[in-house]
Design a protein around this motif. Structure first.
Motif, PDB file in Angstrom:
ATOM      1  N   LEU A 164     -69.762 -20.137  51.466  1.00 39.19           N
ATOM      2  CA  LEU A 164     -70.013 -21.097  50.394  1.00 39.19           C
ATOM      3  C   LEU A 164     -68.896 -21.060  49.357  1.00 39.19           C
ATOM      4  O   LEU A 164     -68.376 -19.993  49.029  1.00 39.19           O
ATOM      5  N   SER A 165     -68.572 -22.217  48.826  1.00 42.25           N
ATOM      6  CA  SER A 165     -67.528 -22.282  47.798  1.00 42.25           C
ATOM      7  C   SER A 165     -67.934 -21.521  46.542  1.00 42.25           C
ATOM      8  O   SER A 165     -67.085 -20.940  45.862  1.00 42.25           O
ATOM      9  N   SER A 166     -69.224 -21.469  46.244  1.00 34.46           N
ATOM     10  CA  SER A 166     -69.679 -20.701  45.076  1.00 34.46           C
ATOM     11  C   SER A 166     -69.431 -19.207  45.282  1.00 34.46           C
ATOM     12  O   SER A 166     -69.226 -18.472  44.318  1.00 34.46           O
ATOM     13  N   TYR A 167     -69.429 -18.766  46.526  1.00 35.24           N
ATOM     14  CA  TYR A 167     -69.151 -17.362  46.837  1.00 35.24           C
ATOM     15  C   TYR A 167     -67.645 -17.090  46.795  1.00 35.24           C
ATOM     16  O   TYR A 167     -67.203 -16.112  46.208  1.00 35.24           O
ATOM     17  N   THR A 168     -66.870 -17.966  47.417  1.00 36.59           N
ATOM     18  CA  THR A 168     -65.421 -17.737  47.477  1.00 36.59           C
ATOM     19  C   THR A 168     -64.749 -17.948  46.125  1.00 36.59           C
ATOM     20  O   THR A 168     -63.646 -17.455  45.916  1.00 36.59           O
ATOM     21  N   LEU A 169     -65.406 -18.643  45.224  1.00 35.48           N
ATOM     22  CA  LEU A 169     -64.867 -18.818  43.877  1.00 35.48           C
ATOM     23  C   LEU A 169     -64.675 -17.464  43.206  1.00 35.48           C
ATOM     24  O   LEU A 169     -63.664 -17.223  42.548  1.00 35.48           O
ATOM     25  N   HIS A 197     -65.237 -14.397  45.056  1.00 34.72           N
ATOM     26  CA  HIS A 197     -64.754 -13.475  46.085  1.00 34.72           C
ATOM     27  C   HIS A 197     -63.616 -14.142  46.854  1.00 34.72           C
ATOM     28  O   HIS A 197     -63.804 -14.615  47.981  1.00 34.72           O
ATOM     29  N   GLY A 198     -62.456 -14.160  46.259  1.00 31.74           N
ATOM     30  CA  GLY A 198     -61.303 -14.832  46.850  1.00 31.74           C
ATOM     31  C   GLY A 198     -60.929 -14.306  48.222  1.00 31.74           C
ATOM     32  O   GLY A 198     -60.442 -15.067  49.075  1.00 31.74           O
ATOM     33  N   ASP A 199     -61.168 -13.022  48.464  1.00 32.64           N
ATOM     34  CA  ASP A 199     -60.821 -12.448  49.763  1.00 32.64           C
ATOM     35  C   ASP A 199     -61.723 -12.964  50.881  1.00 32.64           C
ATOM     36  O   ASP A 199     -61.419 -12.790  52.059  1.00 32.64           O
ATOM     37  N   ALA A 200     -62.825 -13.617  50.537  1.00 27.15           N
ATOM     38  CA  ALA A 200     -63.745 -14.159  51.539  1.00 27.15           C
ATOM     39  C   ALA A 200     -63.297 -15.532  52.048  1.00 27.15           C
ATOM     40  O   ALA A 200     -63.828 -16.008  53.052  1.00 27.15           O
ATOM     41  N   ARG A 201     -62.329 -16.147  51.383  1.00 28.80           N
ATOM     42  CA  ARG A 201     -61.833 -17.444  51.845  1.00 28.80           C
ATOM     43  C   ARG A 201     -61.214 -17.279  53.225  1.00 28.80           C
ATOM     44  O   ARG A 201     -60.479 -16.324  53.475  1.00 28.80           O
ATOM     45  N   LEU A 202     -61.490 -18.229  54.090  1.00 28.71           N
ATOM     46  CA  LEU A 202     -60.968 -18.184  55.446  1.00 28.71           C
ATOM     47  C   LEU A 202     -59.759 -19.097  55.580  1.00 28.71           C
ATOM     48  O   LEU A 202     -59.847 -20.289  55.267  1.00 28.71           O
ATOM     49  N   SER A 203     -58.672 -18.535  56.046  1.00 26.53           N
ATOM     50  CA  SER A 203     -57.485 -19.343  56.329  1.00 26.53           C
ATOM     51  C   SER A 203     -57.769 -20.181  57.573  1.00 26.53           C
ATOM     52  O   SER A 203     -58.751 -19.946  58.299  1.00 26.53           O
ATOM     53  N   THR A 204     -56.922 -21.129  57.834  1.00 21.50           N
ATOM     54  CA  THR A 204     -57.063 -21.951  59.036  1.00 21.50           C
ATOM     55  C   THR A 204     -57.061 -21.076  60.279  1.00 21.50           C
ATOM     56  O   THR A 204     -57.865 -21.269  61.197  1.00 21.50           O
ATOM     57  N   GLU A 205     -56.190 -20.081  60.306  1.00 18.11           N
ATOM     58  CA  GLU A 205     -56.117 -19.156  61.440  1.00 18.11           C
ATOM     59  C   GLU A 205     -57.397 -18.341  61.572  1.00 18.11           C
ATOM     60  O   GLU A 205     -57.927 -18.161  62.673  1.00 18.11           O
ATOM     61  N   ASN A 206     -57.925 -17.851  60.445  1.00 21.74           N
ATOM     62  CA  ASN A 206     -59.163 -17.069  60.476  1.00 21.74           C
ATOM     63  C   ASN A 206     -60.352 -17.910  60.913  1.00 21.74           C
ATOM     64  O   ASN A 206     -61.239 -17.420  61.624  1.00 21.74           O
ATOM     65  N   LYS A 207     -60.391 -19.149  60.480  1.00 25.01           N
ATOM     66  CA  LYS A 207     -61.460 -20.059  60.918  1.00 25.01           C
ATOM     67  C   LYS A 207     -61.419 -20.213  62.432  1.00 25.01           C
ATOM     68  O   LYS A 207     -62.454 -20.146  63.104  1.00 25.01           O
ATOM     69  N   LYS A 208     -60.219 -20.419  62.954  1.00 23.72           N
ATOM     70  CA  LYS A 208     -60.071 -20.583  64.399  1.00 23.72           C
ATOM     71  C   LYS A 208     -60.537 -19.335  65.147  1.00 23.72           C
ATOM     72  O   LYS A 208     -61.217 -19.436  66.165  1.00 23.72           O
ATOM     73  N   VAL A 209     -60.201 -18.165  64.628  1.00 23.85           N
ATOM     74  CA  VAL A 209     -60.623 -16.912  65.253  1.00 23.85           C
ATOM     75  C   VAL A 209     -62.148 -16.848  65.315  1.00 23.85           C
ATOM     76  O   VAL A 209     -62.721 -16.542  66.365  1.00 23.85           O
ATOM     77  N   LEU A 210     -62.819 -17.129  64.205  1.00 23.87           N
ATOM     78  CA  LEU A 210     -64.287 -17.077  64.184  1.00 23.87           C
ATOM     79  C   LEU A 210     -64.909 -18.142  65.075  1.00 23.87           C
ATOM     80  O   LEU A 210     -65.867 -17.871  65.807  1.00 23.87           O
ATOM     81  N   ILE A 211     -64.373 -19.354  65.006  1.00 22.70           N
ATOM     82  CA  ILE A 211     -64.908 -20.454  65.820  1.00 22.70           C
ATOM     83  C   ILE A 211     -64.752 -20.139  67.304  1.00 22.70           C
ATOM     84  O   ILE A 211     -65.701 -20.302  68.087  1.00 22.70           O
ATOM     85  N   ASP A 212     -63.564 -19.691  67.700  1.00 22.53           N
ATOM     86  CA  ASP A 212     -63.326 -19.376  69.109  1.00 22.53           C
ATOM     87  C   ASP A 212     -64.228 -18.242  69.586  1.00 22.53           C
ATOM     88  O   ASP A 212     -64.795 -18.292  70.682  1.00 22.53           O
ATOM     89  N   TRP A 213     -64.393 -17.201  68.748  1.00 21.70           N
ATOM     90  CA  TRP A 213     -65.246 -16.075  69.115  1.00 21.70           C
ATOM     91  C   TRP A 213     -66.701 -16.516  69.262  1.00 21.70           C
ATOM     92  O   TRP A 213     -67.354 -16.211  70.272  1.00 21.70           O
ATOM     93  N   ALA A 214     -67.219 -17.230  68.272  1.00 19.41           N
ATOM     94  CA  ALA A 214     -68.624 -17.655  68.313  1.00 19.41           C
ATOM     95  C   ALA A 214     -68.881 -18.607  69.474  1.00 19.41           C
ATOM     96  O   ALA A 214     -69.915 -18.499  70.157  1.00 19.41           O
ATOM     97  N   THR A 215     -67.956 -19.507  69.723  1.00 19.27           N
ATOM     98  CA  THR A 215     -68.106 -20.458  70.835  1.00 19.27           C
ATOM     99  C   THR A 215     -68.101 -19.733  72.166  1.00 19.27           C
ATOM    100  O   THR A 215     -68.952 -19.985  73.024  1.00 19.27           O
ATOM    101  N   ALA A 216     -67.133 -18.828  72.352  1.00 21.51           N
ATOM    102  CA  ALA A 216     -67.055 -18.082  73.610  1.00 21.51           C
ATOM    103  C   ALA A 216     -68.293 -17.233  73.816  1.00 21.51           C
ATOM    104  O   ALA A 216     -68.850 -17.165  74.926  1.00 21.51           O
ATOM    105  N   LEU A 217     -68.765 -16.562  72.773  1.00 21.97           N
ATOM    106  CA  LEU A 217     -69.947 -15.715  72.889  1.00 21.97           C
ATOM    107  C   LEU A 217     -71.197 -16.549  73.174  1.00 21.97           C
ATOM    108  O   LEU A 217     -72.055 -16.136  73.967  1.00 21.97           O
TER     109      LEU A 217
END
Length: 147
Positions: free
Chosen positions: A116-121, A123-143
């Motif tokens: 949530l944007s209210s969380y990342t506001l 907790h800046g370290d919780a923001r996901l870069s484009t690369e990190n998003k892809k890592v999570l999406i690929d992992w969750a999809t494959a699993l």
């Protein structure tokens, strides 16, 4: 006007006496996702940094959690997050629910709905870069497909 201010200050002070139970468990749950499924180290790090405060049994509380009504709001938010998805209880879900939750992870990350944007506001370290998003999406999809 002074009476109203006094009453408001008194209510605020009395609120400080109430502290909801904290979301902190003693260790990793026997039903935690990483105990039953392949969670690569980089994915585990992303989940702990961006997801686990609201979606596990272990929240790292900020200093402002000691102030009411903020503590009540955070507690409600954490309980709501755990109701939707709890990585520490993931293995208790029926197979269909596991698949659905993994698909939802991919979908919500892809649509920038999580974290949530209210969380990342705050907790800046919780923001996901484009690369990190892809890592999570690929992992969750494959699993989800492996289920």
């Amino acid at each position: 006007m002074k009476k109203v201010l006094f009453v408001l200050v008194a209510i605020f002070a009395l609120m400080q006496l109430y502290h909801p139970a904290k979301n902190i468990s003693g260790g990793v749950s026997a039903n935690a996702i990483e105990r039953h499924y392949n969670v690569p180290q980089n994915v585990g790090t992303l989940l702990r940094t961006s997801c686990y405060d609201c979606h596990s049994n272990n929240t790292k509380y900020p200093w402002y959690n000691n102030i009411q009504p903020v503590a009540l709001w955070l507690n409600s938010h954490i309980n709501d997050g755990k109701r939707h998805l709890n990585f520490d209880e993931f293995d208790t879900y029926p197979a269909e629910k596991k698949i659905k939750k993994l698909q939802e992870i991919a979908k919500t990350v892809e649509k920038d709905e999580m974290p949530l944007s209210s969380y990342t506001l705050i907790h800046g370290d919780a923001r996901l870069s484009t690369e990190n998003k892809k890592v999570l999406i690929d992992w969750a999809t494959a699993l989800s497909k492996a289920q």
